[in-house]
Design a protein around this motif. Sequence first.
Motif, PDB file in Angstrom:
ATOM      1  N   ILE A  16     108.074  53.102  59.198  1.00  0.00           N
ATOM      2  CA  ILE A  16     106.590  53.423  58.887  1.00  0.00           C
ATOM      3  C   ILE A  16     105.486  52.965  59.758  1.00  0.00           C
ATOM      4  O   ILE A  16     104.578  53.719  60.584  1.00  0.00           O
ATOM      5  CB  ILE A  16     106.258  53.159  57.461  1.00  0.00           C
ATOM      6  CG1 ILE A  16     107.195  53.777  56.524  1.00  0.00           C
ATOM      7  CG2 ILE A  16     104.822  53.051  56.982  1.00  0.00           C
ATOM      8  CD1 ILE A  16     107.128  53.134  55.022  1.00  0.00           C
ATOM      9  N   GLU A  17     105.771  51.841  60.497  1.00  0.00           N
ATOM     10  CA  GLU A  17     104.664  51.415  61.495  1.00  0.00           C
ATOM     11  C   GLU A  17     104.825  51.681  62.539  1.00  0.00           C
ATOM     12  O   GLU A  17     103.753  52.144  63.309  1.00  0.00           O
ATOM     13  CB  GLU A  17     105.161  49.572  61.563  1.00  0.00           C
ATOM     14  CG  GLU A  17     104.518  48.657  60.328  1.00  0.00           C
ATOM     15  CD  GLU A  17     104.955  47.387  60.299  1.00  0.00           C
ATOM     16  OE1 GLU A  17     105.508  47.003  61.566  1.00  0.00           O
ATOM     17  OE2 GLU A  17     104.955  46.644  59.393  1.00  0.00           O
ATOM     18  N   ASN A  18     105.680  52.498  63.052  1.00  0.00           N
ATOM     19  CA  ASN A  18     105.983  53.210  64.332  1.00  0.00           C
ATOM     20  C   ASN A  18     105.804  54.835  63.970  1.00  0.00           C
ATOM     21  O   ASN A  18     106.274  55.477  65.078  1.00  0.00           O
ATOM     22  CB  ASN A  18     107.205  52.680  64.913  1.00  0.00           C
ATOM     23  CG  ASN A  18     107.160  51.524  65.571  1.00  0.00           C
ATOM     24  OD1 ASN A  18     106.896  51.361  66.563  1.00  0.00           O
ATOM     25  ND2 ASN A  18     107.774  50.586  64.912  1.00  0.00           N
ATOM     26  N   ASN A  19     105.135  55.148  62.786  1.00  0.00           N
ATOM     27  CA  ASN A  19     105.107  56.526  62.490  1.00  0.00           C
ATOM     28  C   ASN A  19     106.379  57.687  62.719  1.00  0.00           C
ATOM     29  O   ASN A  19     106.525  58.595  63.309  1.00  0.00           O
ATOM     30  CB  ASN A  19     104.170  57.127  63.495  1.00  0.00           C
ATOM     31  CG  ASN A  19     102.621  56.659  63.234  1.00  0.00           C
ATOM     32  OD1 ASN A  19     102.346  56.429  62.075  1.00  0.00           O
ATOM     33  ND2 ASN A  19     101.979  56.148  64.296  1.00  0.00           N
ATOM     34  N   LEU A  20     107.541  56.748  62.403  1.00  0.00           N
ATOM     35  CA  LEU A  20     108.822  57.524  62.367  1.00  0.00           C
ATOM     36  C   LEU A  20     109.161  57.887  60.876  1.00  0.00           C
ATOM     37  O   LEU A  20     108.956  57.213  60.015  1.00  0.00           O
ATOM     38  CB  LEU A  20     110.146  56.545  62.854  1.00  0.00           C
ATOM     39  CG  LEU A  20     109.707  56.124  64.231  1.00  0.00           C
ATOM     40  CD1 LEU A  20     111.091  55.220  64.709  1.00  0.00           C
ATOM     41  CD2 LEU A  20     109.857  57.120  65.237  1.00  0.00           C
ATOM     42  N   GLN A  21     109.829  59.061  60.716  1.00  0.00           N
ATOM     43  CA  GLN A  21     110.507  59.308  59.319  1.00  0.00           C
ATOM     44  C   GLN A  21     111.476  58.705  58.971  1.00  0.00           C
ATOM     45  O   GLN A  21     112.583  58.105  59.766  1.00  0.00           O
ATOM     46  CB  GLN A  21     110.945  60.856  59.747  1.00  0.00           C
ATOM     47  CG  GLN A  21     111.371  61.097  58.012  1.00  0.00           C
ATOM     48  CD  GLN A  21     112.043  62.824  58.269  1.00  0.00           C
ATOM     49  OE1 GLN A  21     112.462  63.464  57.273  1.00  0.00           O
ATOM     50  NE2 GLN A  21     111.858  63.352  59.343  1.00  0.00           N
ATOM     51  N   THR A  22     111.490  57.789  57.713  1.00  0.00           N
ATOM     52  CA  THR A  22     112.724  57.148  57.334  1.00  0.00           C
ATOM     53  C   THR A  22     112.952  57.484  55.877  1.00  0.00           C
ATOM     54  O   THR A  22     112.074  58.108  55.264  1.00  0.00           O
ATOM     55  CB  THR A  22     111.988  55.676  57.175  1.00  0.00           C
ATOM     56  OG1 THR A  22     113.225  54.917  56.715  1.00  0.00           O
ATOM     57  CG2 THR A  22     110.847  55.397  56.307  1.00  0.00           C
ATOM     58  N   ILE A  23     114.253  57.679  55.666  1.00  0.00           N
ATOM     59  CA  ILE A  23     114.946  58.073  54.452  1.00  0.00           C
ATOM     60  C   ILE A  23     115.607  56.817  53.807  1.00  0.00           C
ATOM     61  O   ILE A  23     116.514  56.069  54.195  1.00  0.00           O
ATOM     62  CB  ILE A  23     115.757  59.041  54.668  1.00  0.00           C
ATOM     63  CG1 ILE A  23     115.046  60.308  55.316  1.00  0.00           C
ATOM     64  CG2 ILE A  23     116.535  59.401  53.301  1.00  0.00           C
ATOM     65  CD1 ILE A  23     115.953  61.347  55.818  1.00  0.00           C
ATOM     66  N   GLY A  24     115.280  56.606  52.483  1.00  0.00           N
ATOM     67  CA  GLY A  24     116.006  55.592  51.575  1.00  0.00           C
ATOM     68  C   GLY A  24     116.903  56.361  50.835  1.00  0.00           C
ATOM     69  O   GLY A  24     116.567  56.991  49.801  1.00  0.00           O
ATOM     70  N   VAL A  25     118.322  55.770  50.891  1.00  0.00           N
ATOM     71  CA  VAL A  25     119.193  56.646  50.123  1.00  0.00           C
ATOM     72  C   VAL A  25     119.534  55.529  48.739  1.00  0.00           C
ATOM     73  O   VAL A  25     119.745  54.479  49.070  1.00  0.00           O
ATOM     74  CB  VAL A  25     120.549  56.575  50.796  1.00  0.00           C
ATOM     75  CG1 VAL A  25     121.654  57.359  50.071  1.00  0.00           C
ATOM     76  CG2 VAL A  25     120.167  57.597  52.140  1.00  0.00           C
ATOM     77  N   LEU A  26     119.357  56.077  47.665  1.00  0.00           N
ATOM     78  CA  LEU A  26     119.393  55.486  46.468  1.00  0.00           C
ATOM     79  C   LEU A  26     120.573  55.590  45.693  1.00  0.00           C
ATOM     80  O   LEU A  26     121.330  56.535  45.676  1.00  0.00           O
ATOM     81  CB  LEU A  26     118.276  55.905  45.437  1.00  0.00           C
ATOM     82  CG  LEU A  26     116.779  55.854  46.181  1.00  0.00           C
ATOM     83  CD1 LEU A  26     115.772  56.588  45.160  1.00  0.00           C
ATOM     84  CD2 LEU A  26     116.339  54.760  46.634  1.00  0.00           C
ATOM     85  N   ALA A  27     121.051  54.270  44.908  1.00  0.00           N
ATOM     86  CA  ALA A  27     122.038  54.325  44.198  1.00  0.00           C
ATOM     87  C   ALA A  27     121.767  54.592  42.739  1.00  0.00           C
ATOM     88  O   ALA A  27     122.511  53.912  41.944  1.00  0.00           O
ATOM     89  CB  ALA A  27     122.614  52.681  44.184  1.00  0.00           C
ATOM     90  N   HIS A  28     120.697  55.430  42.556  1.00  0.00           N
ATOM     91  CA  HIS A  28     120.340  55.696  41.067  1.00  0.00           C
ATOM     92  C   HIS A  28     119.660  56.906  41.175  1.00  0.00           C
ATOM     93  O   HIS A  28     119.393  57.702  42.215  1.00  0.00           O
ATOM     94  CB  HIS A  28     119.588  54.596  40.322  1.00  0.00           C
ATOM     95  CG  HIS A  28     118.561  54.061  41.301  1.00  0.00           C
ATOM     96  ND1 HIS A  28     117.146  54.819  41.449  1.00  0.00           N
ATOM     97  CD2 HIS A  28     118.407  53.196  42.261  1.00  0.00           C
ATOM     98  CE1 HIS A  28     116.429  54.278  42.211  1.00  0.00           C
ATOM     99  NE2 HIS A  28     117.247  53.309  42.691  1.00  0.00           N
ATOM    100  N   GLY A  29     119.078  57.519  40.066  1.00  0.00           N
ATOM    101  CA  GLY A  29     118.405  58.739  39.953  1.00  0.00           C
ATOM    102  C   GLY A  29     116.809  58.537  40.360  1.00  0.00           C
ATOM    103  O   GLY A  29     116.538  57.501  40.597  1.00  0.00           O
ATOM    104  N   LEU A  30     116.067  59.796  40.786  1.00  0.00           N
ATOM    105  CA  LEU A  30     114.870  59.659  41.247  1.00  0.00           C
ATOM    106  C   LEU A  30     113.806  59.307  40.185  1.00  0.00           C
ATOM    107  O   LEU A  30     112.763  59.518  40.282  1.00  0.00           O
ATOM    108  CB  LEU A  30     114.587  60.873  41.788  1.00  0.00           C
ATOM    109  CG  LEU A  30     115.299  61.081  43.180  1.00  0.00           C
ATOM    110  CD1 LEU A  30     115.258  62.542  43.442  1.00  0.00           C
ATOM    111  CD2 LEU A  30     115.012  60.081  44.256  1.00  0.00           C
ATOM    112  N   ASN A  31     114.302  58.785  38.638  1.00  0.00           N
ATOM    113  CA  ASN A  31     113.172  58.616  37.693  1.00  0.00           C
ATOM    114  C   ASN A  31     112.994  57.008  37.908  1.00  0.00           C
ATOM    115  O   ASN A  31     112.138  56.809  36.668  1.00  0.00           O
ATOM    116  CB  ASN A  31     113.907  59.118  36.385  1.00  0.00           C
ATOM    117  CG  ASN A  31     115.144  58.298  36.226  1.00  0.00           C
ATOM    118  OD1 ASN A  31     116.012  58.077  36.925  1.00  0.00           O
ATOM    119  ND2 ASN A  31     115.296  57.792  35.034  1.00  0.00           N
TER     120      ASN A  31
END
Length: 366
Positions: A164-179
């Motif tokens: 984020i600090e370097n203005n790059l796209q970053t994706i967090g892959v989660l081990a649970h639902g989006l709620n």
Amino acid sequence: MLQEELLHTLALLKTEGIGDVIAKKLLTHLGSAEEVFKAKPIQLAKIDGIGASIIRNLKKKEVLIAAEAELKFIQSQHINTLFYQDALYPERLKQCFDAPVLLFTAGNIHLENRKIISMVGTRQVTSYGMDFCKNLIADLAPLNPIIVSGFAYGVDIVVHQAAIENNLQTIGVLAHGLNQIYPKTHKKYMHKMEENGGFMTEFWSTSNPDRENFVKRNRIVAGISEATIVIESAEKGGSLVTATMANDYNKEVFAVPGRATDKYSQGCNMLIKTNKAHLLTNATDLIYHLNWDIKKSEKAIQKQLFVSLENEEQIIYDYLQKQGKEHLDIISLESNMPIFKLSSILLNMELKGVVRPLQGKFFEII
């Protein structure tokens, strides 16, 4: 995907005994999830691996009821769904035999960029690991890669923040639902994450961050990217599981070396020692092994190396600077050093990030 087909795909995945591999087999044979539920038992029985218990489970009303509830959640929260046959589904993940049939995403994710790397490591990240993460991502920033991690404590969150600090796209892959978000203390990072990428999961809103879900999550982290980088890891840990999965998918794996006595370098050193990962000392190593555009990369990462060299290291450095790449035997002859001593010095220089080994016992400065 049409809502009716999404509903039946959800129902298919909710059916006991059906995972991603069997679901894909059914979809291949019958064309769609809706057709799977319309199929007669005699049709289903002809498909290899589909037994009587699965056929019975497909007829249970509960699976459609559960699917309807999840579909309402998806619609109410404006969650994006990616079907494994969609053009927008992550291309490298699609090639993995056990890739999720459905992915759920939130945020501003764009996967057109082919330069995708995953970075993982211990939750007890040290200052050495933090500094390496930040410097590596800053050096890679001109190449605009997508940075993937698991949004957990330690290395994961350092990776996301550095991206984020370097203005790059970053994706967090989660081990649970989006709620929900886990760990809860990371909720403060959600807005920035969604602005600069977002979250991805295969889990429903009814799923909690249970232990087994993290292992399943790791296959997405390993499968979605071109390479997996292990920053720090103890002798055992989830990062090593992710590295193993990446190797099984024939992906490139890199590990950051550390001192033999450091607890959270033991896993990385083991990966390197057993040839399960490339040694990674800086961004140039990664670019070189991944065959990214070398000329553009060299211009992007031109950076003065403020590294303290011993007298003998300086002699070798000055020699390679004049000669370019050179064979180990020639370096030994020209520097008047025996091979055993020279090899040790070159290893130290490699760990400092000033030289790299090439095929055929050649070396060059970085």
